[in-house]
Write a protein that holds these residues in place. Sequence first.
Motif, short mmCIF file in Angstrom:
data_model
loop_
_atom_site.label_atom_id
_atom_site.label_comp_id
_atom_site.label_asym_id
_atom_site.label_seq_id
_atom_site.Cartn_x
_atom_site.Cartn_y
_atom_site.Cartn_z
N ILE A 55 -66.19 11.83 -18.14
CA ILE A 55 -65.15 10.82 -18.37
C ILE A 55 -64.24 11.34 -19.48
N GLY A 56 -62.94 11.36 -19.20
CA GLY A 56 -61.98 11.90 -20.16
C GLY A 56 -61.17 10.82 -20.84
N THR A 57 -60.06 11.23 -21.45
CA THR A 57 -59.15 10.29 -22.13
C THR A 57 -58.68 9.22 -21.16
N GLY A 58 -58.64 7.99 -21.63
CA GLY A 58 -58.20 6.90 -20.77
C GLY A 58 -59.27 6.44 -19.80
N PRO A 61 -62.34 9.57 -14.69
CA PRO A 61 -63.25 10.67 -14.35
C PRO A 61 -62.49 11.98 -14.19
N ILE A 62 -63.07 13.05 -14.72
CA ILE A 62 -62.48 14.39 -14.64
C ILE A 62 -63.49 15.31 -13.96
N ILE A 63 -63.00 16.14 -13.04
CA ILE A 63 -63.88 17.11 -12.38
C ILE A 63 -63.39 18.52 -12.62
N GLU A 64 -64.34 19.44 -12.69
CA GLU A 64 -64.02 20.87 -12.74
C GLU A 64 -64.50 21.47 -11.44
N VAL A 98 -59.66 11.46 -2.39
CA VAL A 98 -59.24 10.69 -3.55
C VAL A 98 -58.13 11.48 -4.23
N ASN A 99 -57.10 10.77 -4.70
CA ASN A 99 -55.97 11.44 -5.34
C ASN A 99 -56.25 11.72 -6.81
N GLY A 100 -55.51 12.69 -7.35
CA GLY A 100 -55.68 13.03 -8.75
C GLY A 100 -54.51 13.86 -9.25
N VAL A 111 -59.19 22.00 -13.20
CA VAL A 111 -59.67 20.75 -13.80
C VAL A 111 -58.73 19.64 -13.34
N ILE A 112 -59.31 18.57 -12.79
CA ILE A 112 -58.52 17.50 -12.16
C ILE A 112 -58.95 16.15 -12.71
N THR A 113 -57.98 15.33 -13.12
CA THR A 113 -58.25 13.93 -13.47
C THR A 113 -58.05 13.09 -12.22
N LEU A 114 -59.08 12.33 -11.84
CA LEU A 114 -59.03 11.53 -10.60
C LEU A 114 -58.41 10.17 -10.86
N ASN A 115 -57.62 9.69 -9.90
CA ASN A 115 -57.01 8.36 -10.00
C ASN A 115 -57.95 7.32 -9.43
#
Length: 641
Positions: A55-58, A61-64, A98-100, A111-115
């Motif tokens: 879990i990142g800023t805001g 969820p963030i994936i690598e 899922v979008n990101g 590295v992707i932040t998921l919406n």
Amino acid sequence: MMGVNDQLLKTLELIKIERQADLEQYRQKVLLQSIAYRTKKGTTWYPVSLKRDYIGTGERPIIEVERTNHLDQPHSFQSGKAVSVFTNASGTPEKHHVNGVVNYVRDNLMVITLNTDELPEWAEDGMLGVDVMFDEMTYREMEFALKEVIKAEDNRVAELKRILLGDEKAKTLDRKLSFDTINILNTSQLNALNLIASVEDVGFIHGPPGTGKTTTLVQAILFTAQEEGQVLVTAPSNAAVDLLVDKLSEQGLNVVRIGHPARVTEQSLSKTLDAKIAAHSNYQELRSLRKRMEQVRSTALKYKRHFGYHEREQRKLLLQEAKLLKSDADMLEFYIINDVLQSAQAICATLVGTSHPTLRGRKYKTVFIDEAAQALEPACWIPLLRAQRVIFAGDHQQLPPTIKSIDAARQGLSVTLFEKGIANHPTKASMLEVQYRMHEKIMKFSSAYFYKDKLVAHDSVKSVLLRPDQLPVEFIDTAGCGYSEEQDPETLSRVNREEAELLIFIIESLINEIGTETWLAEQITLGIITPYSAQVDYLHKLAEASTVLEPLGKLININTVDAFQGQERDVIAISFVRSNDKSEVGFLGDIRRTNVAMTRARKKLIMVGDSATLGSHDFYLDLIEYVQNEGFYKSVFEISR
């Protein structure tokens, strides 16, 4: 001359043409193609392995992910791009996605932040892939802004459109200020600062290569923020905004960066709205409210409809309580956001990012638009809807906006609001004249051709060479030796193999002359620039096979002109590619690109091209005459290989 609203209606029509061209390119490259084709073309990574998630800023969820094949394949992914993460686990076409947004890409890791609120269950099933997505939102915001500007009557937006596009005079404030105490600025930079302080409607900082545009702009923003309390700072790209965020923060300004955390550099993350909310004194109370709301809601949803009357009533009460808790949380969040924004001295966002919901209804005395000569006009109107006056900064003799539709570009979409405004109000523009980047002989031709011969090389750079016996500029002419360009039938890009091989040989000779150990010890940087992607690919292959270049690693960069905008290197080597019987220069006809390429060099500029082909264009004819007069010209037949 077309009326102001007629011009805007024309621009609206052109941005719709551009959107269609962009969408069609996306359809051809992504939507209509198989996974195998998309992967080959670099619009898809597939398959990828999920390295980790967190879990990142805001609270997002963030994936690598890491690609497991096509490891050296060029691709379209970059920081800030909208993407779709999908699974193909069942062997059927993608059914889960899922979008990101891409945080960053490095080598084969993305590295992707998921919406979404949490990682989808299917993400663990394997056979994952990532697609580039079409950026619909940007076009929607540009079209909305244009329509608002067209509708504007009897208000500040209406005045600004008449000033920028019509014949209404731009006004000057009746005040004289002295900035002589700012000893980091030279005379032309101080003149620009005085101009900005005195304009009531619009002002332009014209910053040729290496003249300290960012330094001047930062001082202008600091002064304006002190005068007005708060300013809106924008630019077309995330990278340009983040640079300003960092520079303004270093000066002690309270900055809030608006935008998706995934589109922000690590240095700027602490300045994002999400991070500022998380650091607010009331944030823990907000988290507690949200947590309690989720617990109550979760409990309520455990009750099933076939339960009895009491269970149904209990469920109803719990859902009402969850609703009240949500309302309290929303109110507290609104207060926190408002508090963060009210206390900021500079609100920073991309042009499209200024349409962010948190900024709705907010007005600013001044908006600054950096890199304005690279911004599409419709995008500039988005922040202008919120402003009393606008300060543009840029250089219309460098790279223009990227436009997908040749038709839209020809009809005028490539002409920016910066260009239109500076043409209508030349007295409201101030050009920076002292450059701190390059040897005066590297600068001289561009200064004469693009900047009315007004550029002056600062003493710290004017005579600095790579070595005392080295020429600052070399032009190697391949005319008459039979080097011919070829066109890639698939990409339509062009390659000139013999010219590329010659350029690599020249660079190897230079490195050998100086010595690899010395080159490494002094960390001499080298940029190899060419306008064509096919030539970039071939130069990469040659460089990788070179035992001379290989040890220098990251000191060498090979790329197109666009990738080098805003950068500089000790040595720049340019391959012009074009060599044909018809004397066609094609893409090289946009001479602003060549201006950018040449002005990246600090101590040495090497150019390789065919004068017989290039000389059909006045600009290149003048360039060849310049290198001949200065003693920088050499025929390929003079080089012993």
